[in-house]
Structure formats: structure tokens, C-alpha cells
Design a protein around this motif. Structure first.
Motif, PDB file in Angstrom:
ATOM      1  N   MET A   1      76.029 -21.138  84.548  1.00 30.45           N
ATOM      2  CA  MET A   1      76.459 -22.095  83.521  1.00 30.45           C
ATOM      3  C   MET A   1      75.390 -22.193  82.432  1.00 30.45           C
ATOM      4  O   MET A   1      74.197 -22.158  82.705  1.00 30.45           O
ATOM      5  N   ALA A   2      75.805 -22.277  81.192  1.00 30.22           N
ATOM      6  CA  ALA A   2      74.868 -22.369  80.086  1.00 30.22           C
ATOM      7  C   ALA A   2      74.058 -23.664  80.187  1.00 30.22           C
ATOM      8  O   ALA A   2      74.477 -24.639  80.810  1.00 30.22           O
ATOM      9  N   ASN A   3      72.904 -23.647  79.561  1.00 34.36           N
ATOM     10  CA  ASN A   3      72.011 -24.794  79.614  1.00 34.36           C
ATOM     11  C   ASN A   3      72.157 -25.620  78.341  1.00 34.36           C
ATOM     12  O   ASN A   3      71.794 -25.182  77.260  1.00 34.36           O
ATOM     13  N   TYR A   4      72.723 -26.823  78.467  1.00 30.58           N
ATOM     14  CA  TYR A   4      72.926 -27.684  77.311  1.00 30.58           C
ATOM     15  C   TYR A   4      71.934 -28.839  77.365  1.00 30.58           C
ATOM     16  O   TYR A   4      71.643 -29.371  78.432  1.00 30.58           O
ATOM     17  N   SER A   5      71.415 -29.216  76.213  1.00 35.06           N
ATOM     18  CA  SER A   5      70.469 -30.328  76.128  1.00 35.06           C
ATOM     19  C   SER A   5      71.192 -31.601  75.702  1.00 35.06           C
ATOM     20  O   SER A   5      72.166 -31.549  74.944  1.00 35.06           O
ATOM     21  N   GLN A   6      70.682 -32.725  76.162  1.00 33.36           N
ATOM     22  CA  GLN A   6      71.283 -34.006  75.803  1.00 33.36           C
ATOM     23  C   GLN A   6      71.058 -34.310  74.322  1.00 33.36           C
ATOM     24  O   GLN A   6      69.998 -33.999  73.773  1.00 33.36           O
ATOM     25  N   VAL A   7      72.075 -34.914  73.716  1.00 32.04           N
ATOM     26  CA  VAL A   7      71.985 -35.296  72.307  1.00 32.04           C
ATOM     27  C   VAL A   7      72.362 -36.766  72.150  1.00 32.04           C
ATOM     28  O   VAL A   7      72.910 -37.382  73.077  1.00 32.04           O
ATOM     29  N   THR A   8      72.069 -37.305  70.977  1.00 35.60           N
ATOM     30  CA  THR A   8      72.371 -38.714  70.718  1.00 35.60           C
ATOM     31  C   THR A   8      73.239 -38.913  69.468  1.00 35.60           C
ATOM     32  O   THR A   8      73.876 -39.946  69.314  1.00 35.60           O
ATOM     33  N   HIS A   9      73.244 -37.908  68.576  1.00 34.16           N
ATOM     34  CA  HIS A   9      73.944 -37.998  67.292  1.00 34.16           C
ATOM     35  C   HIS A   9      74.843 -36.779  67.100  1.00 34.16           C
ATOM     36  O   HIS A   9      74.538 -35.695  67.600  1.00 34.16           O
ATOM     37  N   VAL A  10      75.931 -36.967  66.366  1.00 35.93           N
ATOM     38  CA  VAL A  10      76.904 -35.882  66.191  1.00 35.93           C
ATOM     39  C   VAL A  10      77.244 -35.700  64.709  1.00 35.93           C
ATOM     40  O   VAL A  10      77.496 -36.680  63.996  1.00 35.93           O
ATOM     41  N   LEU A  11      77.263 -34.433  64.272  1.00 37.42           N
ATOM     42  CA  LEU A  11      77.616 -34.077  62.896  1.00 37.42           C
ATOM     43  C   LEU A  11      78.861 -33.190  62.914  1.00 37.42           C
ATOM     44  O   LEU A  11      78.926 -32.229  63.679  1.00 37.42           O
ATOM     45  N   PHE A  12      79.821 -33.510  62.078  1.00 41.51           N
ATOM     46  CA  PHE A  12      81.069 -32.757  62.021  1.00 41.51           C
ATOM     47  C   PHE A  12      81.235 -32.030  60.693  1.00 41.51           C
ATOM     48  O   PHE A  12      81.086 -32.633  59.626  1.00 41.51           O
ATOM     49  N   ASP A  13      81.588 -30.748  60.761  1.00 43.19           N
ATOM     50  CA  ASP A  13      82.172 -30.063  59.618  1.00 43.19           C
ATOM     51  C   ASP A  13      83.578 -30.642  59.457  1.00 43.19           C
ATOM     52  O   ASP A  13      84.064 -31.380  60.320  1.00 43.19           O
ATOM     53  N   MET A  14      84.266 -30.295  58.375  1.00 47.35           N
ATOM     54  CA  MET A  14      85.608 -30.840  58.180  1.00 47.35           C
ATOM     55  C   MET A  14      86.696 -29.764  58.097  1.00 47.35           C
ATOM     56  O   MET A  14      87.631 -29.741  58.883  1.00 47.35           O
ATOM     57  N   ASP A  15      86.567 -28.861  57.124  1.00 53.28           N
ATOM     58  CA  ASP A  15      87.632 -27.891  56.856  1.00 53.28           C
ATOM     59  C   ASP A  15      87.775 -26.873  57.979  1.00 53.28           C
ATOM     60  O   ASP A  15      86.804 -26.197  58.343  1.00 53.28           O
ATOM     61  N   GLY A  16      88.978 -26.798  58.538  1.00 46.38           N
ATOM     62  CA  GLY A  16      89.224 -25.859  59.622  1.00 46.38           C
ATOM     63  C   GLY A  16      88.804 -26.380  60.983  1.00 46.38           C
ATOM     64  O   GLY A  16      89.143 -25.798  62.005  1.00 46.38           O
ATOM     65  N   LEU A  17      88.068 -27.488  60.992  1.00 45.79           N
ATOM     66  CA  LEU A  17      87.623 -28.085  62.251  1.00 45.79           C
ATOM     67  C   LEU A  17      88.376 -29.385  62.526  1.00 45.79           C
ATOM     68  O   LEU A  17      89.015 -29.531  63.568  1.00 45.79           O
TER      69      LEU A  17
END
Length: 230
Positions: A1-17
Motif C-alpha cells: 500500500m502506498a504511504n500517505y502522510s496526514q494533512v490538515t488543509h485541502v486545495l481544490f482545482d475546479m475545471d474538470g475536477l
């Protein structure tokens, strides 16, 4: 399984997402280039996805050898956008994810290469209430603090700096659909969830932290974010 790090903030693209506007851009651009007997191909689209408006126009005009300037191309496409963008539709899973993060007090922001005027065309008619849930928004094509477009990291660094608690890049998770956007997020030192167009070659998705077919597949727990309620 890939190794993911914990995060606290999220940024979103818009177009196509979050919105189906990449399909609408294709219609708009094809409508314009058809006047000159040209085809707006997916290969050209791939080069400009995530780019600022001016850069995108230059690429299309040069690639198709159109007998107009980039500025003239932008003017022609703007008329198309005014017709097409107001009926933009949400991509699967977008509403659930934004509302989930907002409800659980996860700081979220929009980091789009769109200009602010184009953003309002896409959002104001049907999606204003949902997009008002973002803590703040950064518009790459109209914000003077975003010096360079994706694949450069500027837009994500600018967007992250707008959070009041000033998170480090490694504390931020980016959601993207475009190859240029993934490169920008990685250059900013952030993890990135990629939801690519199915036509994108898999070799171009390898820089992403995780690749999903849809936002509906995202599991917040992987990154230490509050889990969905059953």
C-alpha cells in the motif's frame, strides 16, 4: 500500500475536477477553430489543461497555426463561454466532498487557473451556495500574486498562504485532474489526488500521490482527514 502522510488543509482545482467545464472548453474551442478549418485535438488540450488563459490561447493559436492573435482567440472564446458556462454541472462526488470537509471544519480553498470573471460564469447560476463554503479562492488568470501558471507551483503556494494558520506545504492536500496541475502541486511540496480524464495516458499520472477514477472513490482516512459518515 502506498504511504500517505496526514494533512490538515485541502486545495481544490475546479475545471474538470469539480465542474464538467473541461468538456465545455472543448466545445467552445472547437467552435472557434472550426471557422478556420481546424480541429482542437485532445493532444493540444492535454498541453493546456490547468494553464492560465493567456498561455492556453497562445498554445492553441500556435499549434493550429490560426490566422489570429492569442488576444483575438480569447475574445472569440469568451463569447462561447458566456453561452456555455452558466449551465456547468458538478462532477460526481464533488458536492459530498466539499460539504463533508466544511461540516468537519477542514480548511478548504479553491485554486483555479480560471479568471474570476470565468469563475462567476460557471458558478453563480447553479453552484454559488456550494462554492461559498470555501474559505477563500485564488484565480490564477486574474490574481497578480500568481506570477506563473501551472505546472509552476505558484497558485498552490499563494492559495495555501491565504489560510489564517499558514500551513506548511506538506500539510496541504491538492485535488487535481490535469497533468500540469499535478506537476504544480508536487513542485509546491504537496501531496496530490488526481482524477484524470480517462484518455490521459497512465504514464502521465505517475507523479500523483494517488489516482482515482472519480472523487466518489476518495477515502479521507488515508490522509488523516475525518471519515465519511455511513
Amino acid at each position: 500500500m502506498a504511504n500517505y502522510s496526514q494533512v490538515t488543509h485541502v486545495l481544490f482545482d475546479m475545471d474538470g475536477l469539480l465542474l464538467n467545464t473541461e468538456d465545455l472548453y472543448t466545445v467552445a474551442f472547437q467552435n472557434v477553430v472550426s471557422r478556420y478549418g481546424k480541429d482542437y485535438t485532445f493532444d493540444i488540450k492535454l498541453k493546456i489543461m490547468g494553464c492560465q488563459a493567456q498561455e492556453s490561447a497562445k498554445v492553441v493559436v500556435n499549434a493550429l497555426e490560426l490566422p489570429i492573435t492569442a488576444e483575438e482567440f480569447m475574445k472569440e472564446t469568451k463569447g462561447q463561454f458566456e453561452v456555455l458556462f452558466p449551465d456547468s454541472e458538478l462532477m460526481p462526488g464533488a458536492r459530498r466532498l466539499i460539504e463533508h470537509f466544511h461540516k468537519n471544519k477542514v480548511p478548504i480553498a479553491l485554486a483555479t487557473s480560471s479568471a474570476e470573471t470565468a469563475y462567476h460564469m460557471k458558478v453563480d447560476k447553479h453552484h454559488k451556495e456550494l462554492f461559498d463554503l470555501f474559505d477563500h479562492k485564488t484565480f490564477g488568470s486574474s490574481d497578480p500574486s500568481v506570477k506563473r501558471g501551472k505546472p509552476h507551483p505558484d497558485i498552490f503556494l499563494v492559495a495555501a498562504a491565504k489560510f489564517s494558520d499558514n500551513p506548511k506545504p506538506e500539510q496541504c492536500l491538492v485535488f487535481e485532474d490535469a497533468v500540469n496541475g499535478v506537476k504544480a502541486a508536487r513542485a509546491a511540496g504537496m501531496q496530490v489526488v488526481m482524477v484524470p480524464d480517462p484518455r490521459v495516458d497512465k504514464s502521465l499520472t505517475e507523479e500523483a500521490t494517488i489516482v482515482l477514477k472519480s472523487l466518489e472513490e476518495f477515502d479521507p482516512k488515508l490522509f488523516g482527514l475525518p471519515p465519511f459518515e455511513n
